[in-house]
Design an enzyme around this catalytic site. Structure first.
Site, PDB file in Angstrom:
ATOM      1  N   TYR A 217      -2.551  -7.724  -4.968  1.00 25.35           N
ATOM      2  CA  TYR A 217      -3.066  -7.773  -6.245  1.00 25.35           C
ATOM      3  C   TYR A 217      -1.984  -7.345  -7.329  1.00 25.35           C
ATOM      4  O   TYR A 217      -2.160  -7.935  -8.349  1.00 25.35           O
ATOM      5  CB  TYR A 217      -4.352  -6.639  -6.357  1.00 25.35           C
ATOM      6  CG  TYR A 217      -5.282  -7.402  -5.172  1.00 25.35           C
ATOM      7  CD1 TYR A 217      -6.150  -8.008  -5.387  1.00 25.35           C
ATOM      8  CD2 TYR A 217      -5.213  -6.204  -3.979  1.00 25.35           C
ATOM      9  CE1 TYR A 217      -7.112  -8.739  -4.427  1.00 25.35           C
ATOM     10  CE2 TYR A 217      -6.181  -6.868  -2.944  1.00 25.35           C
ATOM     11  CZ  TYR A 217      -7.069  -8.003  -3.124  1.00 25.35           C
ATOM     12  OH  TYR A 217      -7.718  -8.417  -2.053  1.00 25.35           O
TER      13      TYR A 217
ATOM     14  N   GLU B 102       4.696 -14.557 -15.340  1.00 26.36           N
ATOM     15  CA  GLU B 102       5.641 -15.323 -14.902  1.00 26.36           C
ATOM     16  C   GLU B 102       5.408 -16.888 -14.975  1.00 26.36           C
ATOM     17  O   GLU B 102       6.406 -17.533 -15.306  1.00 26.36           O
ATOM     18  CB  GLU B 102       5.914 -15.096 -13.264  1.00 26.36           C
ATOM     19  CG  GLU B 102       6.877 -15.968 -12.724  1.00 26.36           C
ATOM     20  CD  GLU B 102       6.992 -15.938 -10.970  1.00 26.36           C
ATOM     21  OE1 GLU B 102       6.370 -14.688 -10.344  1.00 26.36           O
ATOM     22  OE2 GLU B 102       7.568 -16.403 -10.394  1.00 26.36           O
TER      23      GLU B 102
ATOM     24  N   GLU C 261       9.103 -16.136   2.157  1.00 22.90           N
ATOM     25  CA  GLU C 261       9.701 -15.805   3.329  1.00 22.90           C
ATOM     26  C   GLU C 261      10.182 -17.100   3.956  1.00 22.90           C
ATOM     27  O   GLU C 261       9.333 -18.180   3.610  1.00 22.90           O
ATOM     28  CB  GLU C 261       8.648 -15.064   4.250  1.00 22.90           C
ATOM     29  CG  GLU C 261       8.797 -13.611   3.804  1.00 22.90           C
ATOM     30  CD  GLU C 261       8.052 -12.635   4.743  1.00 22.90           C
ATOM     31  OE1 GLU C 261       7.399 -13.169   5.893  1.00 22.90           O
ATOM     32  OE2 GLU C 261       7.823 -11.428   4.390  1.00 22.90           O
TER      33      GLU C 261
END
Ligand SMILES: Cc1cc2nc3c(=O)[nH]c(=O)nc-3n(C[C@H](O)[C@H](O)[C@H](O)COP(=O)(O)OP(=O)(O)OC[C@H]3O[C@@H](n4cnc5c(N)ncnc54)[C@H](O)[C@@H]3O)c2cc1C
Ligand SMILES: Cc1cc2nc3c(=O)[nH]c(=O)nc-3n(C[C@H](O)[C@H](O)[C@H](O)COP(=O)(O)OP(=O)(O)OC[C@H]3O[C@@H](n4cnc5c(N)ncnc54)[C@H](O)[C@@H]3O)c2cc1C
Lengths: 264, 402
Positions: free
Chosen positions: B256, B265, B150
């Site tokens: 989690y 990733e 964000e």
């Protein structure tokens, strides 16, 4: 349609420097990457597309060492059913004709409608194997095929052969037949990971000369019509006249020569 | 000892010819190497030639997305019942090969979909959610995004402000997300939201929001230093109402769930960093052998040759660390320390390698005409995305009991 496709593993020399090796009979392949002969990739695709349209089987054959399994597996991954690899030390030095003898011996016992080969191998470039194979099998053939149409009854085909200047010659012929496939006939697919996993489970039947009922004297140098003696880089021709000097000078000299010889 | 004089002999001996990547690890099976060949051929023929065009347009065409789905290149890690192959190593091969397309933006578009967004659905989704998102996602017919970051919270995930409150059985979402890969064109986004605003980690849940849901808007497509062919967006949610069954996984367990895929990733970022650095190093090596200055190839200047030696060494170290972390991951060992180390080291290493390569290319390296300039811009994201280098160090520190 029961089909056989002959595939050859060849070095990729398009973007590499090529050097003659110590034997003088081959190029140094140690730093080259290998792949399926380009035309054979199209031949595999053509057979698989026909199988997808009309059903049948695609049997993949290669004459070569263990490394060729890589190209065979890829053809299986794209949709080939079974595979044979012919390997025998006596094959060394074989020309296209001797290779065709080995292929013919393997194919003879099979039920086949069409045998596909590439039109030309990227490395040796003889354009011999397919045609010789048809003779040995005693069946029809068409070379440099760029279009295949199976006629209604499946006993005949119509093929388009590539001629010079973009012309196509269309012929009808009875099956069984051998077709040597020209690049560009279709769009070869990429093997999916699923196909690759299925191919890994398939067995590649390895055949020696004796398995095929051939004698060592029928292949290799002894069984070949052409024997490779030596590679030499082309000699720089003595006819060439090298113009030296500043660009304006050499351009003027060149123009004068062209005029003098009546070429412009 | 023959000493110096034998160097030429060593150079010409078979031993000196460098190992192929695939020979360096016993992780990958022959099927993976066959798959690597297919992928490489596809990437070199069907993606690389268009990379410049896509970078210019700042977009990767949807048709290519679909094509890759149809070819089965997007579902490697997913269960067969949804159209996948159930083989995560095959996906690792994909991330290693993608840098060959010449645009990290293209790699990121696909990587975010298959390696970051879909795994959340696969791991935590219900059967209905998997059918709805994984099946078309694997076919390349729908594109996913993961929305965590964000404007006011990046590294500090617990600090997110976007929240969802219950209204009957529905959820109503308010807030905004930024830097979301595939944000402009995604068909769905897995959003991290606060479902308990009193709490930090323990108040986060994941909710799937479909494109076109009223109140969900793309507020901005962002302009970037690199990764240009990927779309990166700012998203806004104003009274965005989604049904109760859009909740992914467990209520207040979102943090989690997000953490669980961070390992993957980061591993794929490390794999891509090593593979990309290798390509750049090889380009610099080739260039250094061709480019002449002061009457000799620049590769003959010891400083250049040594730089290349260092580049190759660091790449190899990065590759082995990454493969080690990947091996532990495959063994189900949850190797947080090794994965963080691999991500930290390789992403920084790739920046050093590209910087050195740019130097070797001289002025040409600075020109957009040459691929090094793009690699230089693209590589810089590595130490920021997927957890910054500082955050990687923070994680490693924690495993050291400090
Ligand atoms: C010096 C030399 C050494 C050689 N050593 C060996 C050796 O050690 N072992 C060995 O097996 N061969 C060996 N060969 C054979 C060689 O590799 C070719 O297969 C042979 O010369 C055929 O000619 P071509 O490749 O020009 O075929 P072309 O006639 O140009 O090929 C046309 C098509 O025939 C088919 N075809 C060609 N070759 C094969 C093949 N091998 N398997 C299946 N289909 C094929 C393909 O479909 C191809 O597209 C050697 C050849 C030479 C000249
Ligand atoms: C091209 C691109 C694509 C992205 N795609 C996505 C996406 O698809 N989905 C998504 O959710 N996010 C995405 N991100 C966001 C990315 O994950 C964040 O940018 C990253 O996590 C860092 O957060 P931030 O930018 O808010 O930086 P901040 O967290 O504000 O950090 C600023 C600086 O402070 C440092 N810092 C912060 N905390 C500490 C600490 N505890 N100790 C020491 N230093 C600290 C950081 O390391 C950094 O150097 C993307 C970003 C980019 C640039």
């Amino acid at each position: 349609m029961n089909m056989v496709v002959c595939v050859k593993r060849v070095p990729d020399t398009a973007e590499s420097e090529v050097h003659i090796d110590a034997s003088g009979k081959d190029i140094d392949k140690s730093k080259l990457s290998f792949g399926i002969n380009e035309a054979d990739n199209y031949a595999v695709e053509e057979a698989i597309q026909i199988k997808e349209r009309l059903g049948g089987t695609v049997n993949v054959i290669s004459v070569g060492g263990k490394d060729s399994d890589e190209q065979i597996r890829m053809a299986l991954a794209k949709g080939g059913d079974e595979a044979i690899r012919i390997e025998d030390p006596a094959m060394a030095g074989s020309d296209g004709f001797a290779i065709a003898k080995a292929l013919a011996a393997a194919i003879k016992g099979m039920e086949f409608d069409i045998v596909f080969t590439g039109a030309l191998a990227d490395d040796d470039g003889s354009a011999v194997v397919g045609v010789a194979l048809a003779e040995l099998l005693g069946v029809n053939h068409a070379a440099y095929v760029k279009k295949v149409e199976i006629l209604e009854d499946g006993k005949k085909i119509k093929v388009g052969r590539e001629l010079e200047g973009g012309l196509m010659e269309f012929l009808e012929m009875e099956l069984p037949a051998v077709l040597t496939i020209q690049t560009g006939i279709n769009e070869p697919r990429y093997a999916s990971f699923k196909g690759i996993k299925q191919a890994a489970k398939k067995e590649i039947a390895i055949k020696s000369l004796s398995d095929l009922g051939l004698d060592a004297s029928e292949v290799g140098e002894a069984g070949s019509w052409a024997v490779l003696e030596k590679f030499t880089p082309p000699v720089v021709g003595e006819m060439a006249e090298i113009l030296t000097g500043e660009p304006e000078e050499t351009a003027a000299k060149l123009a004068a020569i062209l005029k003098e010889k009546g070429l412009v | 000892m023959e000493g110096w004089t034998s160097l030429e002999a060593i150079r010409n001996s078979a031993e000196f010819t460098s190992l192929k990547e695939e020979e360096m690890s016993d992780l990958f099976q022959p099927v993976h190497e066959d798959f690597r060949k297919t992928l490489r051929e596809y990437i070199e023929k069907e993606l690389a030639p268009h990379a410049d065009e896509w970078e210019e347009a700042e977009e990767f065409p949807l048709e290519k997305f679909r094509e890759m789905g149809q070819l089965g290149f997007l579902g490697m890690q997913y269960p067969e019942e949804y159209g996948g192959d159930n083989d995560i190593l095959a996906e690792a091969v994909f991330h290693e090969e993608m840098p060959r397309c010449g645009s990290a933006g293209v790699a990121a578009t696909l990587g975010a979909h298959i390696g970051i967004a879909m795994p959340q659905i696969n791991k935590y989704g219900t059967k209905e959610q998997k059918e709805k998102y994984l099946i078309p996602g694997i076919k390349g017919e729908s594109i996913g995004a993961l929305g965590i970051t964000e404007p006011e919270a990046g590294s500090d995930v617990a600090g997110i402000k976007t929240y969802a409150i219950k209204d009957g059985s529905d959820w109503i979402i308010n807030g905004s997300k930024t830097f979301i890969t595939n944000g402009v064109r995604c068909d769905w986004v897995v959003l991290a939201v606060k479902t308990d605003r009193e709490k930090g980690y323990g108040g986060i849940s994941q909710i799937i929001v479909d494109k076109g849901t009223p109140g969900f808007e793309v507020s901005k497509k962002l302009k970037k230093l690199g990764w240009r062919a990927s779309d990166t967006a700012e998203l806004s949610f104003i009274d965005c109402r989604v049904p109760g069954d859009a909740l992914l996984g467990e209520l207040n367990k979102g943090f989690y769930q997000i953490m669980a895929n961070f390992a993957w990733e980061r591993l794929i970022m490390a794999l891509g960093a090593v593979a990309g650095a290798q390509i750049v190093m090889e380009a610099a090596l080739g260039y250094a052998k061709e480019r002449h200055a002061f009457g000799q190839p620049i590769a003959k200047f010891q400083v250049i040759a040594h730089t290349l030696a260092d580049m190759a060494t660091e790449i190899e170290a990065g590759r082995q660390l990454t493969y080690y972390a990947l091996k532990l991951y495959m063994e189900g060992k949850n190797p947080i320390k090794e994965v963080s180390m691999a991500k930290l080291y390789t992403c920084d290493m790739a920046c050093r390698v590209v910087d050195n390569a740019l130097q070797i290319f001289g002025g040409y390296g600075f020109m957009e005409e040459y691929p090094i300039a793009r690699a230089f811009r693209d590589t810089r994201l590595g130490p920021i995305g997927g957890g910054t280098r500082e955050i990687m160090r923070e994680i490693i520190v924690r495993t050291m009991g400090i």
